[in-house]
Enzyme design. Structure first.
Site, PDB file in Angstrom:
ATOM      1  N   CYS A   1       0.813  -1.290  -0.035  1.00  0.00           N
ATOM      2  CA  CYS A   1       0.057  -0.064   0.137  1.00  0.00           C
ATOM      3  C   CYS A   1       0.917   1.274   0.042  1.00  0.00           C
ATOM      4  O   CYS A   1       0.599   2.226  -0.565  1.00  0.00           O
ATOM      5  CB  CYS A   1      -0.840  -0.030   1.251  1.00  0.00           C
ATOM      6  SG  CYS A   1      -2.206  -1.433   1.471  1.00  0.00           S
TER       7      CYS A   1
ATOM      8  N   ARG B   1      -7.532  -4.383  -3.348  1.00  0.00           N
ATOM      9  CA  ARG B   1      -7.168  -3.351  -4.151  1.00  0.00           C
ATOM     10  C   ARG B   1      -8.259  -3.063  -5.313  1.00  0.00           C
ATOM     11  O   ARG B   1      -8.080  -3.657  -6.459  1.00  0.00           O
ATOM     12  CB  ARG B   1      -5.927  -3.573  -4.566  1.00  0.00           C
ATOM     13  CG  ARG B   1      -4.990  -3.711  -3.507  1.00  0.00           C
ATOM     14  CD  ARG B   1      -3.465  -4.088  -3.975  1.00  0.00           C
ATOM     15  NE  ARG B   1      -2.671  -4.490  -2.937  1.00  0.00           N
ATOM     16  CZ  ARG B   1      -2.254  -3.889  -2.000  1.00  0.00           C
ATOM     17  NH1 ARG B   1      -2.375  -2.391  -1.665  1.00  0.00           N
ATOM     18  NH2 ARG B   1      -1.747  -4.668  -1.076  1.00  0.00           N
TER      19      ARG B   1
HETATM   20  C1  BEZ Z   1       0.496  -4.665   1.769  1.00  0.00           C
HETATM   21  O1  BEZ Z   1       1.907  -4.684   2.066  1.00  0.00           O
HETATM   22  O2  BEZ Z   1      -0.001  -3.574   1.506  1.00  0.00           O
HETATM   23  C2  BEZ Z   1      -0.485  -5.975   2.223  1.00  0.00           C
HETATM   24  C3  BEZ Z   1      -0.032  -6.917   1.690  1.00  0.00           C
HETATM   25  C4  BEZ Z   1      -0.531  -7.889   2.215  1.00  0.00           C
HETATM   26  C5  BEZ Z   1      -1.944  -7.773   2.828  1.00  0.00           C
HETATM   27  C6  BEZ Z   1      -2.336  -6.558   3.194  1.00  0.00           C
HETATM   28  C7  BEZ Z   1      -1.428  -5.564   2.574  1.00  0.00           C
END
Ligand code: BEZ
Length: 239
Positions: A56, A139
């Site tokens: 994110c 997402r």
């Molecule tokens: C992230 O790194 O943004 C992420 C990765 C896996 C699950 C949720 C967020």
């Protein structure tokens, strides 16, 4: 009750061509009424799973870096995650102060990030997909046009960071379709040939095949023409 019906009730999924569901929200840039505050502009409404997570963070930095490029195409950005306002503020401050990614640093996120701790907005937009996570938004990327209509939707799983070239390409392609009444073929970028609408009668089909206009007809149903990149960008991008 059948489990499948329970699941359908929990997750409403807006579709392409629907009016963007309305909501009021608190954001890192103040309160917003959606989509009315964005009438006359395109908006990309996107969700991410959580603040203070690496994928994110990389996406937020990239979107913030590209914000002016989207603004030139009359498109605003609005983010969302199921976190509270103070978490959002702390995360965005950390990004600006500490995080370096892909040559970007000191990135200030100036577009609104919605607090959605109640999941009200995420549920309205089908951003909670329980098979992936019951508590984090996937997402999602919603492209909403100046009339508040959902024009395209892309979903990615939690582990997959989005491709921002594709998001920008899709925006420009839809704007090109609207402006020039054409469609865009696979892997289209501005300057590549566009597709003109299929012939709706035998007469038009014949005309297409014998036309002196600058059409390239591979067959009567598949005709392309060129619109230069300069012409497209002149019509679409703000000066
Ligand atoms: C992230 O790194 O943004 C992420 C990765 C896996 C699950 C949720 C967020």
């Amino acid at each position: 009750m059948e489990p499948v019906i329970e699941q359908e009730k929990a997750v409403s999924m807006p579709r392409i061509g629907d009016n963007a569901p309305e909501f009021k929200a608190i954001t890192t840039q103040g309160d917003i009424s959606f989509p009315e505050d964005y009438a006359g502009e395109w908006v990309i409404l996107f969700s991410h799973p959580a603040d203070f997570t690496p994928v994110c963070t990389s996406e937020f930095m990239t979107f913030a870096h590209l914000e002016n490029k989207f603004a030139k195409a009359n498109c605003k950005l609005v983010g969302l995650s199921i976190d509270g306002l103070y978490s959002h503020i702390a995360w965005l401050r950390t990004i600006k102060e500490k995080i370096e990614f892909n040559g970007m640093k000191h990135i200030e996120v100036k577009f609104p990030l919605i607090e959605d701790i109640t999941m009200e907005v995420a549920k309205k937009y089908g951003m909670i997909q329980p098979g992936e996570s019951k508590t984090q938004a996937v997402r999602a990327v919603f492209f909403i046009d100046p009339k508040g209509i959902i024009r395209a939707i892309i979903y990615y799983p939690l582990s997959l960071g989005r491709n921002f070239d594709e998001i920008y390409r899709a925006l420009i392609a839809m704007q090109t379709s609207d402006k020039f009444s054409v469609a865009t073929p696979a892997d289209w970028y501005p300057g590549d040939d566009v597709i003109i609408s299929p012939a709706g009668s035998c007469g038009v089909a014949e005309e297409r095949m014998t036309s002196v206009e600058e059409l390239d007809c591979k067959d009567w149903f598949f005709c392309t023409k060129n619109i230069s990149k300069e012409k497209i960008l002149k019509e679409i991008l703000k000066k």
